[in-house]
Enzyme design. Structure first.
Site, short mmCIF file in Angstrom:
data_model
loop_
_atom_site.label_atom_id
_atom_site.label_comp_id
_atom_site.label_asym_id
_atom_site.label_seq_id
_atom_site.Cartn_x
_atom_site.Cartn_y
_atom_site.Cartn_z
N GLY D 150 -12.08 -5.30 7.74
CA GLY D 150 -11.79 -6.68 8.14
C GLY D 150 -11.60 -6.77 9.63
N CYS D 151 -11.69 -7.99 10.15
CA CYS D 151 -11.59 -8.19 11.59
C CYS D 151 -10.20 -7.84 12.11
CB CYS D 151 -11.97 -9.63 11.95
SG CYS D 151 -11.15 -10.90 10.98
N TYR D 152 -9.16 -8.42 11.48
CA TYR D 152 -7.80 -8.11 11.94
C TYR D 152 -7.50 -6.61 11.79
CZ TYR D 152 -6.45 -13.11 12.05
OH TYR D 152 -6.33 -14.44 12.33
#
Lengths: 347, 347, 347, 347
Positions: D150-152
């Site tokens: 995921g990005c985070y």
């Protein structure tokens, strides 16, 4: 009708411009004059076109005799200026409301450490009253010098003070992650605030070194009776106005989300400018834009037993000019909302 | 004190939200109710968090009997709605001020051509008065139905009408290049207004096909007596509020820049919301943001003998809600500035 | 493999930074050095953090002997600098590509009038070739000094030259309304480009006085054979990158929309960086962002018999660094797309 | 030359568009096809104008036989889609790289709890390898199914894993305050991402409920061997691209700022996409914009003995498409930087 005569020193900054915006619609303010140390004589609306037909008068030179005839004088200068500029005005007549940070820290050595500037005279510092209106109304009413709170401290303190004072959260591990729009950096252009470099950029600045750290700790002790050692960081967000602070704190054993929320509601029941927002989705800087509201929200994470506490303000209004006028209203025995009863812009 | 009772139909759009913003601070408005065809019963501030503690009342169902007891009803719906919704309200009591485009074009076939929708009943269209306040005050005062002008036409007309009427510019080759912030596209999400695609994007839309073309031509004929065939294009600018229109026109032989500027100053001498700005550097949408001002500027190019005429407004205020309230003020014999005397935000 | 050695003078501006961005991915460029008149010795990536690990070398002092060993030298300085700085480099070795405006106007008195600065030496001006790649390829190939076109002229000229040259539009009444993102104002901070004042603000500047006016007129005459007297205005749009120019022109009798579009398609059939876009809804600055494309679109208004012609570029790429590298490619007998074959960012 | 044949399922989202942007310039990719479950036949560049002349081919229907001939297939769909769509493709030929969250959590019941959707088949989940390239290269090389992070989590994990693994910070009180640009919300319009409401608005969302919480905790355990109970909140920032995560952690007794920084430098010495930035003032989302870099910075507060750890990425590149291609490069025995060696845009 009070027909107040109001002066602004430092009108050519964003805090000063917001003072003008609100004071021009204040029902009890009759007369507004702007003062400057540098550009006396200049027609104000030539420099600030949005004020054409509203404030076309020239800027005046700062003069104690002239200023002594005013009811209220706001000083809205960069830090390090009013430490010298304000003392001659104390006691000569007007109530003084200082929007710079020069009179907030009661300990001059703390000021020197964090601001890296020469502090104001101790006797004036000791006379000054911290203008967090909702928490200090009685003292504000009597004060002749108000130290108007910083923008970040306003958002942070209003949102966390009730929970510390009522011993619902543990003040020993406060992590405060604050974010501000770029107007907080003031009116003077710099590479950091140059549109092409500030736009589409999120950054962190002054890590562990922001001068609002001692201000927040001092106010927590003053209003909630707790000595703290906060972690506080600040971020620059590509928008003009707004501060959102996110504070993380462990909650005391057994505390529920309902208790946290009700503590906030109860504290601010009679305070028109603090709104406790029940749904996180309704919290955002645009919900307070242009207004003197501080919106707050709390949420307990039962998985970790830590609370997230959110405070939202318009940094230029509740975080500066709006709160300053709110303090003036208190001093002048006017309703706190006088001249400040505007609806947030939203968009 | 007038203690006006005001209703808003279509409050859940940006025009409606701005009506609420201003009416809540209008000194003569006592009572505000919101009406909806779709979401009756819903608490308004749950949907629009910025209105918490300001307008916490539920939305009401549209009902002619109820509405007949109001002094003024604003209709702020998408086009094609009030053509059916408004006729039953005509003559039952309240002054009607329509912010949609349904009553602006006097020729129903022109409406059909440009809006591609069924026109309103001809008899109501014929009763309606075009609410360009500065140019139609006398008729507005008597009207029971006001067709509030479009956002683009307001900026364009206020800036060019004096020059056409006084025969300083040639109306036969008017090129109008208009630019708007994205709030002009309304509250309904779409791909075009999706943040990631609208941000950092400048685009052109509805080339030669904008429904404001016939509105502008009709008003030029009505107020300046000239039949025209304008070129008019619209651009979407990555900002929320604001319209800037740039109009290009040949000037008549011998006309000077001074004459052009003085014609504008003379025309608007007694009109508090139109400001003639002498320096182009002081013209910008942020100089009028949040306010009801229209700033105008003209500059003759002696090299080409063509004039550049600039009009700037906040599309949601002077281009919609603000002008609508200005018209209400005229109808109610109030000062035009009543409730509208706010200072532009600038930042 | 060419293994080119490339120097950049004026790397600390936005044009220079874009040259670095593209040249670092150019397959035939082996060696890049940056030169400065002011900050020699400074590590470049300390000042520009995005280049950490990419260009960590120090800035070099400008020195003719050193520069004479390079294949190509780009000069990307403010106007008025290369008029003095460039002449000593002419003929000593490298191809010179000047991104400032100092060598674009063939008539020194015109330069003096519009730039209000001392012109470059006439003999160098006369050697220089205007680098509008798609229209001047043959001359560019032979040139030792390239005057890289201005950002606005690039968008305007690429979109209108074919229509003038093929006598489809009337060049006697050209109205060009151009809009630019704020990076066009350069890297130096100012009040106009200060985030809080540039954000959410649309403004017009240099009315009738932009130095790109004579550049556009000169190029129309050079490439399309028509003497013109254009109306040209520029607007500042709150976004970082992008130019969109909207040109209005009467069409010659009988000309159809299809003819206009086909003229553009035909002209640019073999030019990979100019795209004729058939749907106006697909035209926008974000469609070319970060790339060397120029998107163009034309639409005839049959109601007025005037055409709207739109040109869109990234001002820093096709309007500056990208076109400069495209010209280098032509000079070095490389494919025009070498090092420039990037996909626009869109979002 | 590898001459890879690559397919993308879900190309009509922002992750997919970024895959296209990079793959079109990847030197080893010969053939790119886009697949869709909904819009087969549509010409891709008609919908996405920035791809005119770059990808004008139609979208293809998803078909296992066709896809089995590809070397790599990326799936970039909303969560809950590839749990069903991907299993039939496992083992039929291509390497599978899934950018949705459906294969990241090894525990299906955790997926159900946080995503509130039906999990993917357990046997496929167990085959999948978490694609945090810098920490899992060996497994990625062998994997047939990659769960792209995921990005985070990418920003958070890259910045804090070295410090936890090397026992410099205490993982028992991790507070992670993350902020993202709006493209993270995807391509589908909504009220939250409507320009007029997202612009000039900073908000907090999914308090304590973000599905990236279990992903981060799982990865900390997997790569640093610590069980944690993190506090993690996410904010929406008015910009298109970029994530900045600020993590707060107590440091173990005696740990110095130098040790923290050197631990990061040592860990990433041979990893070209992670840059340890020494000056906080050089950290910002625009320093990585458009690129596959992750910039990290750490600062010890000696007053509180807590560390501030910052991670910055372009959410669509290192947080999605870029890392996915980096993983493809590892699987295909290419240099990790192949096709990803672009310079950040900065402005």
């Amino acid at each position: 009708m009070k027909e107040l005569k109001v002066g602004i020193i430092g009108a050519t900054g964003y805090g000063g411009l917001e003072l003008i915006r609100f004071l021009h619609n204040h029902p009890e303010v009759e007369h507004i004059e702007l003062f400057t140390s540098s550009s006396a004589g200049e027609t104000f609306s030539t420099r600030f076109g949005h004020l054409v037909s509203i404030h076309d008068k020239p800027l005046n030179e700062i003069n104690v005799d002239t200023l002594s005839t005013f009811d209220v004088v706001f000083t809205s200068t960069p830090s390090g200026v009013t430490s010298e500029l304000l003392p001659p005005l104390v006691g000569v007549g007007p109530k003084l409301i200082d929007l710079s940070g020069d009179y907030r820290l009661q300990d001059p050595s703390s000021y020197e450490k964090w601001y890296k500037k020469k502090p104001a005279p101790l006797e004036i510092i000791q006379q000054s009253v911290y203008g967090l209106t909702e928490w200090n109304e009685k003292n504000i009413k009597e004060a002749s010098v108000i130290a108007n709170p910083g923008c970040y401290p306003t958002a942070v303190l209003l949102s966390i003070l009730p929970l510390i004072k009522n011993e619902l959260i543990d003040p020993n591990y406060l992590v405060i992650d604050a974010k501000s729009g770029i107007s907080g950096a003031g009116i003077k252009p710099s590479q950091t605030t140059h549109f092409s470099e500030a736009n589409e950029n999120l950054s962190i600045y002054k890590i562990n070194q922001h001068q609002h750290i001692p201000e927040i700790e001092q106010a927590i002790e003053m209003f909630a009776g707790a000595k703290t050692n906060i972690t506080f960081n600040t971020h620059l967000v590509p928008m003009t106005r707004g501060i959102l602070s996110t504070t993380y704190a462990p909650v005391h054993a057994g505390v529920t989300n309902k208790q946290l929320t009700e503590c906030l509601i109860e504290t601010y029941r009679d305070h028109p400018f603090v709104r406790v927002i029940s749904e996180a989705s309704a919290v955002g800087t645009n919900r307070v834009k242009g207004s003197n509201f501080c919106d707050i929200h709390v949420k307990l994470d039962e998985r970790t037993n830590r609370a997230t506490i959110v405070g939202v303000i318009d940094n230029l209004v509740k975080g500066a000019a709006g709160q300053a006028i709110q303090n003036m209203n208190v001093q002048m025995n006017l309703p706190q909302t006088s001249g400040l009863h505007v609806v947030p812009l939203f968009i």
